[in-house]
Motif scaffolding. Structure first.
Motif, PDB file in Angstrom:
ATOM      1  N   GLY A  60      43.446  57.416  77.360  1.00  0.00           N
ATOM      2  CA  GLY A  60      44.686  56.920  76.763  1.00  0.00           C
ATOM      3  C   GLY A  60      45.197  57.752  75.603  1.00  0.00           C
TER       4      GLY A  60
ATOM      5  N   SER B  18      42.194  59.898  87.686  1.00  0.00           N
ATOM      6  CA  SER B  18      43.252  60.869  87.976  1.00  0.00           C
ATOM      7  C   SER B  18      43.870  61.324  86.662  1.00  0.00           C
TER       8      SER B  18
ATOM      9  N   SER C 292      41.474  58.440  91.981  1.00  0.00           N
ATOM     10  CA  SER C 292      41.671  56.993  91.840  1.00  0.00           C
ATOM     11  C   SER C 292      42.346  56.671  90.509  1.00  0.00           C
TER      12      SER C 292
ATOM     13  N   GLY D 198      31.636  63.448  84.771  1.00  0.00           N
ATOM     14  CA  GLY D 198      32.712  63.819  83.849  1.00  0.00           C
ATOM     15  C   GLY D 198      32.966  62.697  82.865  1.00  0.00           C
ATOM     16  N   ALA D 199      32.818  61.451  83.323  1.00  0.00           N
ATOM     17  CA  ALA D 199      33.038  60.286  82.454  1.00  0.00           C
ATOM     18  C   ALA D 199      31.794  60.025  81.614  1.00  0.00           C
TER      19      ALA D 199
ATOM     20  N   ASN E 223      29.415  66.392  80.758  1.00  0.00           N
ATOM     21  CA  ASN E 223      30.800  66.393  80.257  1.00  0.00           C
ATOM     22  C   ASN E 223      30.920  66.912  78.819  1.00  0.00           C
TER      23      ASN E 223
HETATM   24  P1  NDP Z   1      42.506  59.591  80.936  1.00  0.00           P
HETATM   25  O1  NDP Z   1      43.082  58.481  80.164  1.00  0.00           O
HETATM   26  O2  NDP Z   1      43.240  60.876  81.013  1.00  0.00           O
HETATM   27  O3  NDP Z   1      42.185  59.112  82.426  1.00  0.00           O
HETATM   28  C1  NDP Z   1      41.368  58.020  82.682  1.00  0.00           C
HETATM   29  C2  NDP Z   1      41.409  57.730  84.172  1.00  0.00           C
HETATM   30  O4  NDP Z   1      40.444  56.713  84.468  1.00  0.00           O
HETATM   31  C3  NDP Z   1      42.757  57.207  84.634  1.00  0.00           C
HETATM   32  O5  NDP Z   1      43.000  57.646  85.940  1.00  0.00           O
HETATM   33  C4  NDP Z   1      42.526  55.697  84.596  1.00  0.00           C
HETATM   34  O6  NDP Z   1      43.384  54.949  85.437  1.00  0.00           O
HETATM   35  C5  NDP Z   1      41.106  55.604  85.093  1.00  0.00           C
HETATM   36  N1  NDP Z   1      40.512  54.335  84.693  1.00  0.00           N
HETATM   37  C6  NDP Z   1      40.507  53.760  83.471  1.00  0.00           C
HETATM   38  N2  NDP Z   1      39.912  52.572  83.502  1.00  0.00           N
HETATM   39  C7  NDP Z   1      39.513  52.393  84.778  1.00  0.00           C
HETATM   40  C8  NDP Z   1      38.830  51.364  85.451  1.00  0.00           C
HETATM   41  N3  NDP Z   1      38.422  50.259  84.810  1.00  0.00           N
HETATM   42  N4  NDP Z   1      38.576  51.527  86.783  1.00  0.00           N
HETATM   43  C9  NDP Z   1      38.987  52.639  87.434  1.00  0.00           C
HETATM   44  N5  NDP Z   1      39.645  53.649  86.842  1.00  0.00           N
HETATM   45  C10 NDP Z   1      39.906  53.523  85.536  1.00  0.00           C
HETATM   46  O7  NDP Z   1      41.041  59.808  80.325  1.00  0.00           O
HETATM   47  P2  NDP Z   1      40.085  61.077  80.445  1.00  0.00           P
HETATM   48  O8  NDP Z   1      40.276  61.741  81.755  1.00  0.00           O
HETATM   49  O9  NDP Z   1      40.211  61.850  79.203  1.00  0.00           O
HETATM   50  O10 NDP Z   1      38.651  60.375  80.402  1.00  0.00           O
HETATM   51  C11 NDP Z   1      37.955  59.954  81.578  1.00  0.00           C
HETATM   52  C12 NDP Z   1      36.483  59.733  81.240  1.00  0.00           C
HETATM   53  O11 NDP Z   1      35.931  60.961  80.754  1.00  0.00           O
HETATM   54  C13 NDP Z   1      36.182  58.700  80.156  1.00  0.00           C
HETATM   55  O12 NDP Z   1      34.943  58.091  80.430  1.00  0.00           O
HETATM   56  C14 NDP Z   1      36.046  59.556  78.904  1.00  0.00           C
HETATM   57  O13 NDP Z   1      35.288  58.916  77.889  1.00  0.00           O
HETATM   58  C15 NDP Z   1      35.316  60.751  79.481  1.00  0.00           C
HETATM   59  N6  NDP Z   1      35.390  61.979  78.703  1.00  0.00           N
HETATM   60  C16 NDP Z   1      36.604  62.535  78.387  1.00  0.00           C
HETATM   61  C17 NDP Z   1      36.643  63.709  77.673  1.00  0.00           C
HETATM   62  C18 NDP Z   1      37.929  64.409  77.403  1.00  0.00           C
HETATM   63  O14 NDP Z   1      37.877  65.570  76.936  1.00  0.00           O
HETATM   64  N7  NDP Z   1      39.091  63.852  77.698  1.00  0.00           N
HETATM   65  C19 NDP Z   1      35.418  64.328  77.134  1.00  0.00           C
HETATM   66  C20 NDP Z   1      34.195  63.731  77.618  1.00  0.00           C
HETATM   67  C21 NDP Z   1      34.208  62.571  78.352  1.00  0.00           C
HETATM   68  P3  NDP Z   1      44.552  54.038  84.824  1.00  0.00           P
HETATM   69  O15 NDP Z   1      45.699  54.967  84.630  1.00  0.00           O
HETATM   70  O16 NDP Z   1      44.777  52.997  85.868  1.00  0.00           O
HETATM   71  O17 NDP Z   1      44.041  53.443  83.539  1.00  0.00           O
END
Ligand code: NDP
Length: 446
Positions: free
Chosen positions: A168, A238, A260, A345-346, A372
């Motif tokens: 977010g 995504s 997703s 990644g998460a 990650n």
């Molecule tokens: P984004 O906000 O860019 O994307 C998050 C994605 O996850 C969106 O597609 C979102 O969908 C989906 N999502 C969120 N909640 C849920 C759920 N309950 N069930 C299914 N899908 C869900 O975040 P990031 O890509 O930056 O982060 C993704 C993960 O990676 C997190 O766990 C974060 O902590 C981790 N991470 C991120 C880093 C970074 O550099 N950005 C570094 C290290 C780890 P929707 O649009 O519907 O909410």
């Protein structure tokens, strides 16, 4: 569970009775590092383990703002300053309706070991708010972020605490946060990472987490003389991490068949190629659209409403959405369908029961704190560039990132090798822990 771990965890539960994710994250670490602590009397005497689970500081604050209808809204803001043994607190900000102190404490705790593994001089923190930027106008996002930063700015600084993005919090939010910090502190400094390229950001920072997770998978596969080339790959999410995971997998000759969001998944048997990925990036980043639109746009694609992608057969999986998105059954399905490599990644996407499934099956399983770490590693490189008033080339940053991921893999192998198999969970936890524990030991009882 050993008696020592059981006693330790009982105390964690007593002190943090409502924090289930924090408990889950601590348990995973403690189970692996307890033997290391037991073998080191100095760690025991100075209560390293008891100290490392207590945040150095927890900040909670009110975030009032006015929406477009001129109605007052109130959110809750947090910053968990978890551990500064290795450097300034460092870790992202998450804006999502599900955010609680529990969520951020688990993320901040994971960050301690992740940041240590990068080998760069950064401590650990995490923050955010229960504000959800989804369905908000740019004006509302700006009003909220300015109010959020009006309190946060007094707790952070380039040598104190350096936030970044997370779920977010993307380029738009980072811009607004930085602008408000600059205005209040009257200084232009490297106080936030993930900044735009023209104003202090580092090349490759947006790509870093996804690319890093793929580099880590590549290293794991190489231990079996294999590579990403020709592999069928599933990715969840995504957002930022998912998008750049797909980009790097494509570059290395793999085929990604899923993406997703929180409403469901898409399955594209033909693969999400560069052209389709560019469409997804435009949909998600510029129009804030939903992933079901992919199935309308690209014929022959299935939309799996309300489903996660883990039923789709694959060789390699990159969970890139959110914590606890792979439950025990999902893990069993992945393994039964032939998945032999998972690179997270998460943060903490696999529940404890799922981790056990992967470990028992002896697949290549790279936990988030190792796989990650590329994102925070390049954030650290952004801090270095800011401090030196330099701007490195794309090639240089990507090369550094690649080397850091290789080093993390090597550290996991060093501490996680069990006969002819590598337990990356054990390796990542022990390697990450020792460095922080030694620094805490040297710095006295603080
Ligand atoms: P984004 O906000 O860019 O994307 C998050 C994605 O996850 C969106 O597609 C979102 O969908 C989906 N999502 C969120 N909640 C849920 C759920 N309950 N069930 C299914 N899908 C869900 O975040 P990031 O890509 O930056 O982060 C993704 C993960 O990676 C997190 O766990 C974060 O902590 C981790 N991470 C991120 C880093 C970074 O550099 N950005 C570094 C290290 C780890 P929707 O649009 O519907 O909410």
């Amino acid at each position: 569970m050993s008696e020592d771990v059981k006693n330790f965890m009982e105390n964690i539960q007593k002190k943090n009775p409502t924090e289930v994710k924090f408990y889950q994250a601590v348990k995973e670490v403690v189970e692996w590092v307890m033997p290391v602590v037991k073998a080191n009397s100095a760690y025991q005497k100075t209560k390293i383990l008891e100290r490392i689970v207590e945040p150095e500081r927890v900040i909670q604050f009110r975030v009032p703002w006015m929406d477009d209808a001129r109605e007052v809204q109130i959110n809750r803001g947090f910053r968990i300053e978890m551990n500064s043994a290795l450097g300034p607190y460092k870790g992202g900000l998450r804006f999502h309706s599900s955010v609680t102190e529990d969520t951020l404490k688990f993320l901040a705790f994971e960050q301690i070991f992740k940041n240590s593994l990068t080998g760069t001089p950064i401590g650990a923190g995490k923050g955010g708010s229960d504000f959800d930027p989804k369905n908000k106008s740019d004006n509302e996002v700006m009003a909220f972020t300015q109010s959020f930063m009006s309190e946060l700015f007094r707790h952070i600084g380039p040598q104190t605490d350096v936030p970044a993005g997370d779920v977010g919090v993307g380029g738009r939010e980072i811009g607004f946060l930085f602008g408000q910090y600059k205005r209040l502190a009257n200084e232009f400094s490297g106080v936030i990472t993930g900044k735009g390229y023209g104003w202090g950001g580092s090349l490759i920072r947006p790509e870093a987490t996804g690319y890093g997770a793929v580099f880590f998978a590549q290293e794991m596969l190489a231990t079996r003389g294999d590579s990403i080339k020709g592999k069928t790959v599933t990715v969840s999410g995504s957002g930022n991490v998912a998008q750049y995971t797909v980009e790097k997998v494509n570059e290395l000759g793999g085929k990604v068949v899923t993406l997703s969001d929180s409403d469901g998944s898409i399955y594209d048997e033909n693969g999400i190629d560069a052209e389709k990925l560019a469409w997804v990036m435009d949909l998600k980043n510029n129009h804030r659209g939903r992933i079901w639109e992919y199935a309308e746009k690209f014929k022959g694609t299935k939309y799996l409403k309300g489903k996660k992608p883990w039923d789709i057969p694959c060789d390699v999986a990159f969970p890139s959405a959110i914590e606890n998105e792979i439950d025990e059954n999902d893990a069993k399905t992945l393994v039964a369908n032939g998945c032999f490599c998972v690179s997270e990644g998460a943060n903490m996407p696999t529940v404890q029961g799922g981790i056990e499934v992967f470990l028992n099956a002896k697949i290549l399983y790279g936990p988030g704190k190792a796989a990650n770490a590329g994102g925070v590693a390049v954030s650290s490189l952004e801090m270095t560039q800011n401090a030196m008033h330099l701007f490195w080339s794309r090639e240089k940053v990507e090369e550094e990132l690649h080397q850091i991921m290789k080093n993390i893999h090597e550290a996991c192998v060093q501490h996680g090798k069990v006969d002819d198999w590598i337990n990356y969970v054990k390796g990542a936890n022990i390697a990450g822990f020792i460095k922080v524990a030694d620094a805490m030991l040297a710095q006295g009882i603080v």
